[in-house]
Design a protein around this motif. Structure first.
Motif, PDB file in Angstrom:
ATOM      1  N   GLN A   1      13.338   6.356   2.329  1.00  0.00           N
ATOM      2  CA  GLN A   1      14.558   5.738   1.846  1.00  0.00           C
ATOM      3  C   GLN A   1      14.397   4.253   1.566  1.00  0.00           C
ATOM      4  OE1 GLN A   1      17.455   6.678   4.819  1.00  0.00           O
ATOM      5  NE2 GLN A   1      17.789   8.740   4.043  1.00  0.00           N
TER       6      GLN A   1
ATOM      7  N   TYR B   1      22.033  -2.093 -13.955  1.00  0.00           N
ATOM      8  CA  TYR B   1      21.542  -2.315 -12.596  1.00  0.00           C
ATOM      9  C   TYR B   1      21.222  -3.807 -12.453  1.00  0.00           C
ATOM     10  CZ  TYR B   1      20.973   2.749 -12.370  1.00  0.00           C
ATOM     11  OH  TYR B   1      21.197   4.103 -12.385  1.00  0.00           O
TER      12      TYR B   1
ATOM     13  N   GLU C   1      24.895  -1.057  -9.136  1.00  0.00           N
ATOM     14  CA  GLU C   1      25.189  -0.455 -10.430  1.00  0.00           C
ATOM     15  C   GLU C   1      26.535  -0.940 -10.949  1.00  0.00           C
ATOM     16  OE1 GLU C   1      24.014   3.876 -11.327  1.00  0.00           O
ATOM     17  OE2 GLU C   1      24.318   3.837  -9.158  1.00  0.00           O
TER      18      GLU C   1
ATOM     19  N   ARG D   1      25.399   3.579  -6.941  1.00  0.00           N
ATOM     20  CA  ARG D   1      24.382   3.393  -5.912  1.00  0.00           C
ATOM     21  C   ARG D   1      24.320   1.955  -5.434  1.00  0.00           C
ATOM     22  NH1 ARG D   1      20.074   6.920  -5.929  1.00  0.00           N
ATOM     23  NH2 ARG D   1      19.487   5.743  -4.098  1.00  0.00           N
TER      24      ARG D   1
ATOM     25  N   ILE E   1      21.220  -0.157  -3.451  1.00  0.00           N
ATOM     26  CA  ILE E   1      19.851  -0.053  -2.968  1.00  0.00           C
ATOM     27  C   ILE E   1      19.461  -1.375  -2.305  1.00  0.00           C
ATOM     28  CG2 ILE E   1      17.436   0.284  -3.639  1.00  0.00           C
ATOM     29  CD1 ILE E   1      18.491   1.866  -6.073  1.00  0.00           C
TER      30      ILE E   1
ATOM     31  N   TYR F   1      11.960  -1.950 -13.560  1.00  0.00           N
ATOM     32  CA  TYR F   1      12.166  -0.499 -13.510  1.00  0.00           C
ATOM     33  C   TYR F   1      11.150   0.192 -14.403  1.00  0.00           C
ATOM     34  CZ  TYR F   1      14.662   3.979 -13.456  1.00  0.00           C
ATOM     35  OH  TYR F   1      15.002   5.301 -13.290  1.00  0.00           O
TER      36      TYR F   1
ATOM     37  N   LYS G   1      11.279   4.808 -11.099  1.00  0.00           N
ATOM     38  CA  LYS G   1      11.209   4.070  -9.846  1.00  0.00           C
ATOM     39  C   LYS G   1      11.424   2.585 -10.112  1.00  0.00           C
ATOM     40  CE  LYS G   1       7.745   7.173  -7.764  1.00  0.00           C
ATOM     41  NZ  LYS G   1       6.342   7.250  -7.260  1.00  0.00           N
TER      42      LYS G   1
ATOM     43  N   PRO H   1      14.456   6.237  -6.125  1.00  0.00           N
ATOM     44  CA  PRO H   1      15.851   6.650  -5.879  1.00  0.00           C
ATOM     45  C   PRO H   1      16.011   8.130  -5.576  1.00  0.00           C
ATOM     46  CG  PRO H   1      15.690   5.277  -7.839  1.00  0.00           C
ATOM     47  CD  PRO H   1      14.278   5.644  -7.450  1.00  0.00           C
ATOM     48  N   LYS H   2      15.114   8.947  -6.109  1.00  0.00           N
ATOM     49  CA  LYS H   2      15.225  10.403  -5.908  1.00  0.00           C
ATOM     50  C   LYS H   2      15.023  10.772  -4.444  1.00  0.00           C
ATOM     51  CE  LYS H   2      11.932  11.413  -8.748  1.00  0.00           C
ATOM     52  NZ  LYS H   2      11.560  10.029  -9.109  1.00  0.00           N
TER      53      LYS H   2
ATOM     54  N   SER I   1      15.760   8.961  -1.883  1.00  0.00           N
ATOM     55  CA  SER I   1      16.673   8.273  -0.967  1.00  0.00           C
ATOM     56  C   SER I   1      18.093   8.828  -1.041  1.00  0.00           C
ATOM     57  CB  SER I   1      16.705   6.784  -1.295  1.00  0.00           C
ATOM     58  OG  SER I   1      17.241   6.576  -2.592  1.00  0.00           O
ATOM     59  N   LYS I   2      18.279   9.873  -1.811  1.00  0.00           N
ATOM     60  CA  LYS I   2      19.624  10.449  -1.933  1.00  0.00           C
ATOM     61  C   LYS I   2      20.020  11.176  -0.660  1.00  0.00           C
ATOM     62  CE  LYS I   2      19.506  10.972  -6.961  1.00  0.00           C
ATOM     63  NZ  LYS I   2      19.544  11.902  -8.087  1.00  0.00           N
TER      64      LYS I   2
END
Length: 272
Positions: free
Chosen positions: A20, A213, A222, A235, A237, A247, A253, A268-269, A271-272
């Protein structure tokens, strides 16, 4: 048995925390970069304190370098088009154009083509160049030969700080102008001011997709710019002192540099 269970729990917690958060990248460089940029093909560009630009392939293989010690400090490095990289030197009002090998293909001297004081330059969707003329508060689109394609309408309703870099970038039918501590200004593709976006503690735009972002010094946040995303969950982060955040659209990522100038990323995928 309790000790084993506790160790297993701690190990799983550590893995979850790592998944995460920001993670050290498997690809590193043998120097301390000042900043990192990533183009749409996942190539990496590093700017050094000596104003050298070093390009690396996605697998970490060194590609090429560009350096020019006669034009001063680089104000903006735009790698949005890997086949037409823009390097802006504000002190001399010169924009250098590079190909995908970082070979120089041309230059624009804004002083010699009738501009006042250009503060930033960025690639347009049709491979021309957006610039902001600070003196008359106009957005222009110019060709790589310096021909004015679009001459915007002057708009004096926003501040420009002298000691902070400015960035300009296009997303679809809008052009975004950003500077740390200021509202993001939005223009249409005809150079007419549309609106301001007031983002609390704004530092920089990280990426513009369906949402904008941005970095507020503590988190990547966001802001919905597409009407279909208004009202959707947004989100947050944590940055954890990460700098030069960018990015990678290929790997989906966020990348940046830690305090030791090592390359780190956030997925991000995971850490959901």
């Amino acid at each position: 048995m309790k000790n084993i269970t506790l160790l297993l729990f701690l190990w799983m917690s550590l893995q979850q925390a790592l998944a995460q958060g920001w993670v050290s990248d498997s690809i590193q460089v043998d120097f301390e970069p000042k900043s990192i940029r990533i183009d749409p093909l996942s190539n990496r560009y590093f700017l050094t304190e000596e104003m050298q630009i070093l390009k690396y392939k996605p697998d970490g293989t060194f590609w090429n370098r560009y350096e020019n010690n006669r034009l001063g400090i680089i104000g903006n490095l735009d790698v949005s088009n890997p086949f037409q990289v823009l390097v802006f030197y504000p002190q001399y009002q010169i924009l250098v154009l590079l190909d995908n090998n970082l070979a120089e293909t041309g230059r624009l001297n804004f002083n010699s083509i009738g501009f006042g004081s250009i503060r930033t330059a960025g690639i347009s969707d049709d491979n021309n160049i957006w610039v902001l003329d600070e003196g008359n508060r106009k957005v222009y689109k110019v060709s790589t030969a310096g021909e004015k394609k679009v001459q915007g309408i002057p708009y004096f309703g926003f501040n420009i700080l002298a000691d902070k870099p400015i960035f300009i970038q296009q997303k679809s039918n809008y052009v975004y102008i950003s500077q740390e501590g200021q509202k993001v200004q939005v223009f249409d593709i005809f150079g007419k001011w549309v609106k301001s976006i007031d983002l609390e503690n704004f530092k920089s735009v990280v990426y513009i997709g369906n949402n904008l972002y941005y970095d507020d010094g503590t988190n990547i946040l966001e802001y919905p710019i597409d009407i279909i995303n208004i009202g959707a969950e947004l989100r947050t982060i944590p940055i954890n002192e990460t700098k030069s955040i960018t990015y990678d659209v290929v790997k989906n990522k966020f990348y940046g540099l830690n305090k030791e100038n090592q390359i780190i990323y956030f997925d991000p995928k995971k850490s959901k």
